[in-house]
Design a protein around this motif. Sequence first.
Motif, short mmCIF file in Angstrom:
data_model
loop_
_atom_site.label_atom_id
_atom_site.label_comp_id
_atom_site.label_asym_id
_atom_site.label_seq_id
_atom_site.Cartn_x
_atom_site.Cartn_y
_atom_site.Cartn_z
N GLU A 54 0.83 -1.20 0.00
CA GLU A 54 0.00 0.00 0.00
C GLU A 54 0.87 1.26 0.00
OE1 GLU A 54 -3.00 2.46 -0.46
OE2 GLU A 54 -3.23 0.28 -0.58
N SER A 55 1.99 1.23 0.71
CA SER A 55 2.87 2.40 0.71
C SER A 55 3.51 2.60 -0.66
CB SER A 55 3.91 2.32 1.82
OG SER A 55 4.88 1.34 1.55
N TRP A 56 3.71 1.52 -1.43
CA TRP A 56 4.21 1.65 -2.80
C TRP A 56 3.15 2.33 -3.67
CZ3 TRP A 56 7.91 2.60 -5.76
CH2 TRP A 56 7.95 2.27 -7.11
N ARG A 57 1.90 1.97 -3.47
CA ARG A 57 0.81 2.62 -4.21
C ARG A 57 0.81 4.13 -3.91
NH1 ARG A 57 -4.98 0.86 -5.29
NH2 ARG A 57 -4.70 -0.77 -3.75
N GLN A 58 0.96 4.48 -2.64
CA GLN A 58 1.00 5.90 -2.26
C GLN A 58 2.24 6.60 -2.81
OE1 GLN A 58 0.66 5.64 2.00
NE2 GLN A 58 -1.48 5.00 1.91
N ALA A 59 3.36 5.90 -2.84
CA ALA A 59 4.59 6.46 -3.40
C ALA A 59 4.41 6.77 -4.89
CB ALA A 59 5.75 5.51 -3.19
N LEU A 60 3.73 5.89 -5.60
CA LEU A 60 3.47 6.12 -7.02
C LEU A 60 2.60 7.36 -7.23
CD1 LEU A 60 2.92 2.43 -8.11
CD2 LEU A 60 4.80 3.91 -8.85
N GLU A 61 1.64 7.58 -6.34
CA GLU A 61 0.82 8.79 -6.42
C GLU A 61 1.67 10.04 -6.22
OE1 GLU A 61 -2.37 8.28 -3.60
OE2 GLU A 61 -3.21 6.59 -4.71
N SER A 62 2.62 9.99 -5.29
CA SER A 62 3.52 11.12 -5.07
C SER A 62 4.41 11.36 -6.29
CB SER A 62 4.40 10.87 -3.83
OG SER A 62 3.62 10.91 -2.66
N LEU A 63 4.92 10.26 -6.87
CA LEU A 63 5.74 10.40 -8.08
C LEU A 63 4.93 11.04 -9.21
CD1 LEU A 63 7.57 6.97 -7.91
CD2 LEU A 63 8.67 9.22 -7.82
N GLN A 64 3.67 10.65 -9.33
CA GLN A 64 2.81 11.20 -10.36
C GLN A 64 2.64 12.72 -10.20
OE1 GLN A 64 -1.18 9.51 -10.60
NE2 GLN A 64 -0.90 9.37 -12.81
N LEU A 65 2.71 13.17 -8.96
CA LEU A 65 2.61 14.61 -8.67
C LEU A 65 3.95 15.33 -8.80
CD1 LEU A 65 0.19 14.43 -5.61
CD2 LEU A 65 -0.37 15.15 -7.96
N GLY A 66 5.00 14.58 -9.16
CA GLY A 66 6.31 15.18 -9.36
C GLY A 66 7.21 15.20 -8.15
N HIS A 67 6.87 14.44 -7.12
CA HIS A 67 7.66 14.40 -5.89
C HIS A 67 8.57 13.18 -5.86
CE1 HIS A 67 5.09 17.57 -4.36
NE2 HIS A 67 4.02 16.81 -4.62
N ASP A 68 9.78 13.34 -5.36
CA ASP A 68 10.68 12.21 -5.12
C ASP A 68 10.11 11.38 -3.98
OD1 ASP A 68 12.33 13.35 -7.01
OD2 ASP A 68 13.77 14.12 -5.57
N ILE A 69 10.50 10.10 -3.94
CA ILE A 69 9.97 9.23 -2.87
C ILE A 69 11.08 8.38 -2.26
CG2 ILE A 69 7.66 9.12 -3.83
CD1 ILE A 69 9.64 5.99 -4.07
N ILE A 70 10.83 7.96 -1.05
CA ILE A 70 11.62 6.92 -0.38
C ILE A 70 10.63 5.86 0.05
CG2 ILE A 70 13.15 6.34 1.52
CD1 ILE A 70 14.03 9.28 1.56
N TRP A 71 10.84 4.64 -0.42
CA TRP A 71 9.90 3.56 -0.13
C TRP A 71 10.57 2.49 0.73
CZ3 TRP A 71 9.03 -1.24 -3.43
CH2 TRP A 71 7.94 -1.98 -2.95
N MET A 72 9.87 2.01 1.70
CA MET A 72 10.29 0.97 2.64
C MET A 72 11.38 1.46 3.58
SD MET A 72 10.09 -2.59 0.46
CE MET A 72 11.42 -2.22 -0.68
N ARG A 73 11.31 2.72 3.96
CA ARG A 73 12.30 3.25 4.90
C ARG A 73 12.03 2.64 6.27
NH1 ARG A 73 13.11 9.54 6.04
NH2 ARG A 73 13.46 9.47 3.82
N THR A 74 12.91 1.76 6.68
CA THR A 74 12.79 1.10 7.98
C THR A 74 14.19 0.89 8.54
OG1 THR A 74 12.92 -1.14 7.08
CG2 THR A 74 10.72 -0.17 7.28
N ASP A 75 14.25 0.35 9.72
CA ASP A 75 15.56 0.02 10.28
C ASP A 75 16.00 -1.38 9.88
OD1 ASP A 75 14.53 -0.85 13.67
OD2 ASP A 75 13.56 -1.16 11.75
N ARG A 76 15.15 -2.12 9.16
CA ARG A 76 15.51 -3.46 8.68
C ARG A 76 15.09 -3.59 7.22
NH1 ARG A 76 12.26 -7.22 12.09
NH2 ARG A 76 11.09 -5.39 12.55
N GLY A 77 15.96 -4.14 6.41
CA GLY A 77 15.63 -4.39 5.01
C GLY A 77 15.99 -3.23 4.11
N PRO A 78 15.90 -3.49 2.81
CA PRO A 78 16.29 -2.47 1.84
C PRO A 78 15.29 -1.32 1.73
CG PRO A 78 15.56 -4.46 0.74
CD PRO A 78 15.54 -4.75 2.20
N THR A 79 15.79 -0.21 1.23
CA THR A 79 15.00 0.99 0.97
C THR A 79 15.19 1.36 -0.50
OG1 THR A 79 15.33 1.78 3.22
CG2 THR A 79 14.71 3.42 1.58
#
Length: 130
Positions: A54-79
């Motif tokens: 779901e956060s990827w879906r929201q990130a795509l909406e931000s990208l569509q509006l011309g905003h850079d995104i960071i997806w899966m920002r956590t203390d574990r796993g890739p970003t």
Amino acid sequence: MSPFELVRLTDSENEVRITVNSLEDSDFWEAEIAVTSLFVKGSTLLMLSRAKVESWRQALESLQLGHDIIWMRTDRGPTVSVHLDGERDCPDIVVEDESISMVTVRIPIALEEGWIADHQARVNQFIKQI
């Protein structure tokens, strides 16, 4: 079910892919993030949850509006970050795996027009299958 390619950011030389290995009904899905370029090739496993999808879906909406995104920002796993105005007149995709391998890769990818809509369709298809 067969693997599902949730993310495929590619041009003639560089690629970032996230492939969900199994679509079994679950709260978490094992996936692989793979980075390929003329210079570097690597991959790592990650766990996707409904919240991350779901956060990827929201990130795509931000990208569509011309905003850079960071997806899966956590203390574990890739970003995964997408910088629309990269250093080489095309988007830069940054994959960071600070929690396990301590590696960060920045790849310029000349994405084709319509890539955001394509990824919105991919995430919607994935959500329908889970």
